[in-house]
Motif scaffolding. Structure first.
Motif, PDB file in Angstrom:
ATOM      1  N   THR A 101       0.841  -1.209   0.000  1.00 15.12           N
ATOM      2  CA  THR A 101       0.000   0.000   0.000  1.00 15.12           C
ATOM      3  C   THR A 101       0.868   1.248   0.000  1.00 15.12           C
ATOM      4  O   THR A 101       0.540   2.242  -0.660  1.00 15.12           O
ATOM      5  N   PHE A 102       1.966   1.221   0.755  1.00 18.13           N
ATOM      6  CA  PHE A 102       2.867   2.373   0.785  1.00 18.13           C
ATOM      7  C   PHE A 102       3.422   2.683  -0.602  1.00 18.13           C
ATOM      8  O   PHE A 102       3.656   3.847  -0.944  1.00 18.13           O
ATOM      9  N   ILE A 103       3.640   1.631  -1.404  1.00 14.14           N
ATOM     10  CA  ILE A 103       4.136   1.842  -2.772  1.00 14.14           C
ATOM     11  C   ILE A 103       3.051   2.457  -3.645  1.00 14.14           C
ATOM     12  O   ILE A 103       3.288   3.417  -4.387  1.00 14.14           O
ATOM     13  N   ILE A 104       1.846   1.893  -3.546  1.00 17.28           N
ATOM     14  CA  ILE A 104       0.746   2.334  -4.404  1.00 17.28           C
ATOM     15  C   ILE A 104       0.190   3.675  -3.968  1.00 17.28           C
ATOM     16  O   ILE A 104      -0.177   4.520  -4.796  1.00 17.28           O
ATOM     17  N   PHE A 105       0.141   3.876  -2.634  1.00 15.13           N
ATOM     18  CA  PHE A 105      -0.512   5.070  -2.103  1.00 15.13           C
ATOM     19  C   PHE A 105       0.345   5.697  -1.002  1.00 15.13           C
ATOM     20  O   PHE A 105       0.018   5.610   0.177  1.00 15.13           O
ATOM     21  N   PRO A 106       1.473   6.335  -1.367  1.00 16.84           N
ATOM     22  CA  PRO A 106       2.264   7.042  -0.347  1.00 16.84           C
ATOM     23  C   PRO A 106       1.450   8.203   0.207  1.00 16.84           C
ATOM     24  O   PRO A 106       0.829   8.954  -0.551  1.00 16.84           O
ATOM     25  N   ALA A 107       1.420   8.334   1.520  1.00 15.20           N
ATOM     26  CA  ALA A 107       0.540   9.320   2.148  1.00 15.20           C
ATOM     27  C   ALA A 107       1.316  10.175   3.141  1.00 15.20           C
ATOM     28  O   ALA A 107       2.081   9.673   3.962  1.00 15.20           O
ATOM     29  N   MET A 108       1.077  11.474   3.083  1.00  8.70           N
ATOM     30  CA  MET A 108       1.759  12.426   3.950  1.00  8.70           C
ATOM     31  C   MET A 108       1.085  12.489   5.317  1.00  8.70           C
ATOM     32  O   MET A 108      -0.128  12.670   5.406  1.00  8.70           O
ATOM     33  N   PRO A 109       1.849  12.350   6.408  1.00  6.83           N
ATOM     34  CA  PRO A 109       1.273  12.450   7.755  1.00  6.83           C
ATOM     35  C   PRO A 109       0.933  13.892   8.105  1.00  6.83           C
ATOM     36  O   PRO A 109       1.426  14.829   7.459  1.00  6.83           O
ATOM     37  N   PRO A 110       0.114  14.107   9.124  1.00  5.10           N
ATOM     38  CA  PRO A 110      -0.314  15.473   9.487  1.00  5.10           C
ATOM     39  C   PRO A 110       0.840  16.432   9.780  1.00  5.10           C
ATOM     40  O   PRO A 110       0.812  17.581   9.344  1.00  5.10           O
ATOM     41  N   TRP A 111       1.857  15.979  10.533  1.00  3.51           N
ATOM     42  CA  TRP A 111       2.952  16.888  10.884  1.00  3.51           C
ATOM     43  C   TRP A 111       3.667  17.406   9.646  1.00  3.51           C
ATOM     44  O   TRP A 111       4.070  18.580   9.587  1.00  3.51           O
ATOM     45  N   MET A 112       3.813  16.560   8.632  1.00  4.19           N
ATOM     46  CA  MET A 112       4.471  16.987   7.400  1.00  4.19           C
ATOM     47  C   MET A 112       3.574  17.931   6.600  1.00  4.19           C
ATOM     48  O   MET A 112       4.043  18.923   6.031  1.00  4.19           O
ATOM     49  N   ALA A 113       2.272  17.607   6.584  1.00  2.00           N
ATOM     50  CA  ALA A 113       1.313  18.491   5.904  1.00  2.00           C
ATOM     51  C   ALA A 113       1.297  19.862   6.562  1.00  2.00           C
ATOM     52  O   ALA A 113       1.165  20.888   5.888  1.00  2.00           O
ATOM     53  N   SER A 114       1.439  19.876   7.883  1.00  4.38           N
ATOM     54  CA  SER A 114       1.485  21.146   8.607  1.00  4.38           C
ATOM     55  C   SER A 114       2.755  21.920   8.277  1.00  4.38           C
ATOM     56  O   SER A 114       2.716  23.138   8.037  1.00  4.38           O
ATOM     57  N   ASN A 115       3.887  21.225   8.239  1.00  2.00           N
ATOM     58  CA  ASN A 115       5.159  21.876   7.924  1.00  2.00           C
ATOM     59  C   ASN A 115       5.145  22.509   6.539  1.00  2.00           C
ATOM     60  O   ASN A 115       5.794  23.540   6.307  1.00  2.00           O
ATOM     61  N   GLN A 116       4.393  21.908   5.619  1.00  2.85           N
ATOM     62  CA  GLN A 116       4.356  22.410   4.251  1.00  2.85           C
ATOM     63  C   GLN A 116       3.165  23.326   3.988  1.00  2.85           C
ATOM     64  O   GLN A 116       2.926  23.732   2.857  1.00  2.85           O
ATOM     65  N   GLY A 117       2.404  23.640   5.045  1.00  2.00           N
ATOM     66  CA  GLY A 117       1.353  24.636   4.937  1.00  2.00           C
ATOM     67  C   GLY A 117       0.021  24.146   4.404  1.00  2.00           C
ATOM     68  O   GLY A 117      -0.856  24.958   4.089  1.00  2.00           O
ATOM     69  N   TYR A 118      -0.178  22.834   4.330  1.00  4.23           N
ATOM     70  CA  TYR A 118      -1.444  22.316   3.814  1.00  4.23           C
ATOM     71  C   TYR A 118      -2.546  22.338   4.877  1.00  4.23           C
ATOM     72  O   TYR A 118      -3.728  22.394   4.532  1.00  4.23           O
ATOM     73  N   ILE A 119      -2.170  22.232   6.144  1.00  3.22           N
ATOM     74  CA  ILE A 119      -3.126  22.315   7.250  1.00  3.22           C
ATOM     75  C   ILE A 119      -2.566  23.295   8.285  1.00  3.22           C
ATOM     76  O   ILE A 119      -1.380  23.652   8.224  1.00  3.22           O
ATOM     77  N   PRO A 120      -3.390  23.780   9.215  1.00  4.14           N
ATOM     78  CA  PRO A 120      -2.905  24.716  10.240  1.00  4.14           C
ATOM     79  C   PRO A 120      -1.716  24.156  11.014  1.00  4.14           C
ATOM     80  O   PRO A 120      -1.494  22.944  11.050  1.00  4.14           O
ATOM     81  N   PRO A 121      -0.939  25.026  11.639  1.00  2.00           N
ATOM     82  CA  PRO A 121       0.284  24.597  12.341  1.00  2.00           C
ATOM     83  C   PRO A 121       0.014  23.563  13.434  1.00  2.00           C
ATOM     84  O   PRO A 121      -0.955  23.662  14.182  1.00  2.00           O
ATOM     85  N   LEU A 122       0.888  22.576  13.483  1.00  2.00           N
ATOM     86  CA  LEU A 122       0.862  21.563  14.533  1.00  2.00           C
ATOM     87  C   LEU A 122       2.150  21.646  15.330  1.00  2.00           C
ATOM     88  O   LEU A 122       3.196  22.018  14.806  1.00  2.00           O
ATOM     89  N   LYS A 123       2.065  21.275  16.594  1.00  4.33           N
ATOM     90  CA  LYS A 123       3.249  21.199  17.433  1.00  4.33           C
ATOM     91  C   LYS A 123       3.843  19.798  17.328  1.00  4.33           C
ATOM     92  O   LYS A 123       3.109  18.809  17.367  1.00  4.33           O
ATOM     93  N   LYS A 124       5.153  19.712  17.190  1.00  6.88           N
ATOM     94  CA  LYS A 124       5.838  18.408  17.184  1.00  6.88           C
ATOM     95  C   LYS A 124       6.119  18.041  18.634  1.00  6.88           C
ATOM     96  O   LYS A 124       7.218  18.208  19.151  1.00  6.88           O
ATOM     97  N   ILE A 125       5.068  17.545  19.291  1.00  3.79           N
ATOM     98  CA  ILE A 125       5.133  17.249  20.726  1.00  3.79           C
ATOM     99  C   ILE A 125       6.220  16.227  21.016  1.00  3.79           C
ATOM    100  O   ILE A 125       6.913  16.308  22.034  1.00  3.79           O
ATOM    101  N   MET A 126       6.382  15.265  20.126  1.00  5.19           N
ATOM    102  CA  MET A 126       7.377  14.234  20.355  1.00  5.19           C
ATOM    103  C   MET A 126       8.771  14.828  20.474  1.00  5.19           C
ATOM    104  O   MET A 126       9.551  14.453  21.353  1.00  5.19           O
ATOM    105  N   ASP A 127       9.101  15.776  19.599  1.00  7.33           N
ATOM    106  CA  ASP A 127      10.420  16.407  19.658  1.00  7.33           C
ATOM    107  C   ASP A 127      10.605  17.162  20.967  1.00  7.33           C
ATOM    108  O   ASP A 127      11.690  17.151  21.561  1.00  7.33           O
ATOM    109  N   GLN A 128       9.550  17.825  21.427  1.00  3.79           N
ATOM    110  CA  GLN A 128       9.650  18.578  22.675  1.00  3.79           C
ATOM    111  C   GLN A 128       9.830  17.648  23.871  1.00  3.79           C
ATOM    112  O   GLN A 128      10.584  17.960  24.800  1.00  3.79           O
ATOM    113  N   VAL A 129       9.123  16.517  23.857  1.00  2.00           N
ATOM    114  CA  VAL A 129       9.264  15.560  24.951  1.00  2.00           C
ATOM    115  C   VAL A 129      10.680  14.998  24.974  1.00  2.00           C
ATOM    116  O   VAL A 129      11.328  14.915  26.035  1.00  2.00           O
ATOM    117  N   MET A 130      11.196  14.623  23.825  1.00  3.52           N
ATOM    118  CA  MET A 130      12.544  14.067  23.763  1.00  3.52           C
ATOM    119  C   MET A 130      13.587  15.091  24.200  1.00  3.52           C
ATOM    120  O   MET A 130      14.577  14.754  24.859  1.00  3.52           O
TER     121      MET A 130
END
Length: 236
Positions: A101-130
């Protein structure tokens, strides 16, 4: 070997596919809820500055994806080899179904869509926790030898693996399966809250895991009569 083969192949998917799907998942979540649950959850639960206990729990549950399936497989191997064989077979079927499925239908996750301006800004909580730990967490892992596929969001294997685990624990012990439900629900919540997956990704993970289980169950039913006929007759 099959599992490591899958992990290696997953890393070469970005070289095989160039067109990444962005909008189908966004529109599906908006159609289901009228908004993006990831955005709503972070707006309500995360102020962008203060880390809460549930942020650490969410990140821990997310990371458990790389550990818990192997632990559960080992427990099955210790106590019920039949369930172990069925679980590992279904685990591999699920992983390879997702790979294709990844080959046929590569899909962008929300954090990446946010980084590229497709959806409103998201916080990368995982990076902050680490980053909140005094010393970096560096756990030796075979995953450092495999390439990462950042557009492998559909289906969500983070959602699929816990559900497959629940199915086989339920098959072994209904009482123990009740204890596994909070883990399943927690991971599903975590991947959406952290911006790693849309809700539709989680739902498709649930579907893929269920299909993998049904495939192995069907194969077992087809093989059982032939195995029984080949069994030697006992003489009293």
């Amino acid at each position: 070997l099959l599992l490591f083969g899958y992990e290696y192949l997953r890393g070469i998917v970005p070289f095989l596919t160039k067109n990444v799907n962005i909008w189908p998942m966004i529109r599906a979540d908006e159609l289901l809820f009228g908004y993006l649950p990831t955005i709503r959850l972070q707006t309500v639960l995360f102020d962008g500055m203060t880390l809460h206990w549930y942020d650490y729990v969410a990140v821990t549950l997310y990371i458990s994806h790389f550990v818990i399936p192997m632990v559960i497989a080992f427990v099955f191997w210790m106590y019920d080899r039949k369930i172990f064989k069925e679980f590992t077979a279904a685990f591999l079927v699920l992983s390879y179904l997702a790979f294709f499925t990844f080959i046929i239908f590569p899909a962008m996750p929300p954090w990446m869509a946010s980084n590229q301006g497709y959806i409103p800004p998201l916080k990368k909580i995982m990076d902050q926790v680490m980053a909140s730990f005094a010393h970096p967490i560096d756990v030796p892992s075979v995953y450092r030898f495999f390439g990462a596929n950042l557009v492998a969001a559909v289906p969500s294997l983070h959602a699929a693996y816990p559900w497959l685990i629940f199915i086989y624990i339920f098959k072994k012990s209904r009482i123990m399966s009740v204890l596994a439900l909070p883990y399943v629900a927690g991971v599903w919540f975590a991947v959406v809250y952290l911006g790693e997956h849309y809700v539709v990704d989680v739902f498709l993970g649930f579907v893929y895991a269920s299909v993998a289980y049904l495939i192995i169950s069907f194969i077992n039913k087809r093989l059982s009569p032939s195995l029984a006929s080949d069994a030697p007759l006992s003489v009293r």
